[in-house]
Motif scaffolding. Structure first.
Motif, PDB file in Angstrom:
ATOM      1  N   LYS A  79       0.746  -1.078  -0.054  1.00 28.17           N
ATOM      2  CA  LYS A  79       0.043  -0.046   0.045  1.00 28.17           C
ATOM      3  C   LYS A  79       0.874   1.210  -0.021  1.00 28.17           C
ATOM      4  O   LYS A  79       2.162   1.159   0.143  1.00 28.17           O
ATOM      5  CB  LYS A  79      -0.932  -0.004   1.316  1.00 28.17           C
ATOM      6  CG  LYS A  79      -1.693  -1.112   1.203  1.00 28.17           C
ATOM      7  CD  LYS A  79      -2.785  -1.020   2.607  1.00 28.17           C
ATOM      8  CE  LYS A  79      -3.775  -2.119   2.753  1.00 28.17           C
ATOM      9  NZ  LYS A  79      -4.200  -2.186   4.095  1.00 28.17           N
TER      10      LYS A  79
ATOM     11  N   GLN B 221       2.990   3.923   1.522  1.00 29.85           N
ATOM     12  CA  GLN B 221       3.576   3.748   2.800  1.00 29.85           C
ATOM     13  C   GLN B 221       3.198   4.496   3.882  1.00 29.85           C
ATOM     14  O   GLN B 221       3.388   3.976   5.194  1.00 29.85           O
ATOM     15  CB  GLN B 221       5.101   4.148   2.471  1.00 29.85           C
ATOM     16  CG  GLN B 221       5.868   3.216   1.467  1.00 29.85           C
ATOM     17  CD  GLN B 221       7.270   3.504   0.969  1.00 29.85           C
ATOM     18  OE1 GLN B 221       7.400   4.627   1.262  1.00 29.85           O
ATOM     19  NE2 GLN B 221       7.858   2.744   0.256  1.00 29.85           N
TER      20      GLN B 221
ATOM     21  N   SER C 223       0.951   1.595   4.974  1.00 30.45           N
ATOM     22  CA  SER C 223       1.851   0.380   5.398  1.00 30.45           C
ATOM     23  C   SER C 223       2.529   0.489   6.486  1.00 30.45           C
ATOM     24  O   SER C 223       2.857  -0.700   7.091  1.00 30.45           O
ATOM     25  CB  SER C 223       2.382  -0.138   4.022  1.00 30.45           C
ATOM     26  OG  SER C 223       3.512   0.580   3.404  1.00 30.45           O
TER      27      SER C 223
ATOM     28  N   TYR D  65       4.957  -2.516   7.960  1.00 29.19           N
ATOM     29  CA  TYR D  65       5.938  -2.401   6.748  1.00 29.19           C
ATOM     30  C   TYR D  65       7.257  -1.572   7.411  1.00 29.19           C
ATOM     31  O   TYR D  65       6.853  -0.565   7.999  1.00 29.19           O
ATOM     32  CB  TYR D  65       5.045  -1.743   5.619  1.00 29.19           C
ATOM     33  CG  TYR D  65       6.051  -1.678   4.250  1.00 29.19           C
ATOM     34  CD1 TYR D  65       6.130  -2.873   3.550  1.00 29.19           C
ATOM     35  CD2 TYR D  65       6.998  -0.619   3.933  1.00 29.19           C
ATOM     36  CE1 TYR D  65       6.810  -2.850   2.634  1.00 29.19           C
ATOM     37  CE2 TYR D  65       7.525  -0.542   2.935  1.00 29.19           C
ATOM     38  CZ  TYR D  65       7.900  -1.784   1.927  1.00 29.19           C
ATOM     39  OH  TYR D  65       8.453  -1.726   0.772  1.00 29.19           O
TER      40      TYR D  65
END
Length: 308
Positions: A135, A137, A140, A145
């Motif tokens: 996705k 950032q 995410s 992430y």
């Protein structure tokens, strides 16, 4: 290091701030042999270090490549001055700007841009921007992430062996969510003639907020104004944002609060209105598409509605 006296066709300006992890990948992705159909003497890279706490070193990059590092201490938290100073020392007749040094390129980006420049000598050639990861950032990073996950994704596709596999591990950036169906409000990478860049006045250094505020939007608007030379958007080539927790790509993105009474978006909008005397409003300039389907994932990313 042996100097490079030959005049390149294309000068690529890459701006970085505190990107010791990301910049070497970005520069590698802009050089042959990773860049296909481009010879070493056609391209120079100028890395504008916009006051990094750990200064960018030339030995981060291949010794044989035409790469120059320019340290800019006076740019503040905006990249605009660094871009303009680097562009001023460019030797090529074409100038490219990578406004965020964390953005890796697809392997045909430079060749496609140079080929597109033959359509009109002063065309403004741009591309879509993607985020590595599932996705954007700013979302995410709130779901686990991080840089280790990103490094694992790059290892899983065997990067840099086939840079087109970056399309397998990315998501469209917010500014590009319509894909190639409509001209975006900005671009992460553009190429234009030196004369056109100079006529535009480069980036407006009045944009001094973190990350440059709406400077990228402003340049795109000026470059694609009515009666301007054509806007050419590349298909099948793009840039891919590595996670570095930048001004607009950390958790919350442009809507994160930077003051009790204001978000980053508020500060950007206020600065733009002060400089231009009006609020920023997205325009919809005519665009010409140029490129090809370089990877099976390209169709769904560049033409998302058609793929759904």
């Amino acid at each position: 290091m042996t100097p490079h006296p030959a005049k390149p066709r294309l000068s690529v300006v890459v701006v970085g701030f505190d990107m010791a992890r990301e910049l070497p990948r970005t520069v590698l992705s802009l050089l042959p042999p990773y860049q296909r159909g481009v010879t070493p003497d056609e391209v120079e890279i100028i890395v504008a270090d916009s006051g990094s706490h750990e200064p960018v070193r030339r030995d981060w990059f291949p010794a044989e490549a035409d790469v120059t590092v320019l340290r800019v201490e006076s740019g503040g938290v905006s990249p605009c001055r660094a871009v303009n100073l680097a562009a001023a020392q460019a030797r090529g007749d074409l100038i490219a700007v990578v406004i965020d040094g964390a953005r890796m390129a697809s392997p045909g980006l430079l060749r496609a841009a140079m080929d597109a420049s033959r359509i009109h000598p002063d065309a403004f050639i741009a591309t879509l921007g993607f985020h590595l990861g599932p996705k954007v950032q700013q979302v995410s990073v709130t779901e686990g992430y991080d840089r280790n996950v990103e490094d694992g994704l790059l290892n899983a596709i065997g990067w840099p062996d086939d840079g087109y596999r970056l399309f397998e591990i990315c998501a469209l950036g917010e500014s590009y969510r319509e894909g190639a169906f409509a001209a975006p409000p900005e671009t992460t990478f553009f190429v234009t003639s030196r004369a056109r860049f100079e006529a535009l006045g480069g980036f407006d250094e009045g944009f001094q907020t973190s990350g440059g505020g709406y400077a990228n939007y402003d340049l795109f608007d000026r470059a694609t104004a009515e009666h301007a030379p054509p806007l050419i958007m590349l298909v099948g080539e793009g840039t891919f944002h590595q996670l570095h927790y930048g001004a607009t790509t950390q958790a919350g993105g442009i809507q994160r609060r930077v003051k009790p009474e204001a978000s980053l978006a508020d500060l950007y909008a206020e600065e733009y209105e002060r400089l231009r005397g009006r609020p920023w409003v997205r325009r919809h300039p005519k665009q010409h598409l140029f490129g090809s389907i370089t990877h099976p994932a390209v169709r769904g990313l560049f033409f998302p509605a058609a793929a759904s």
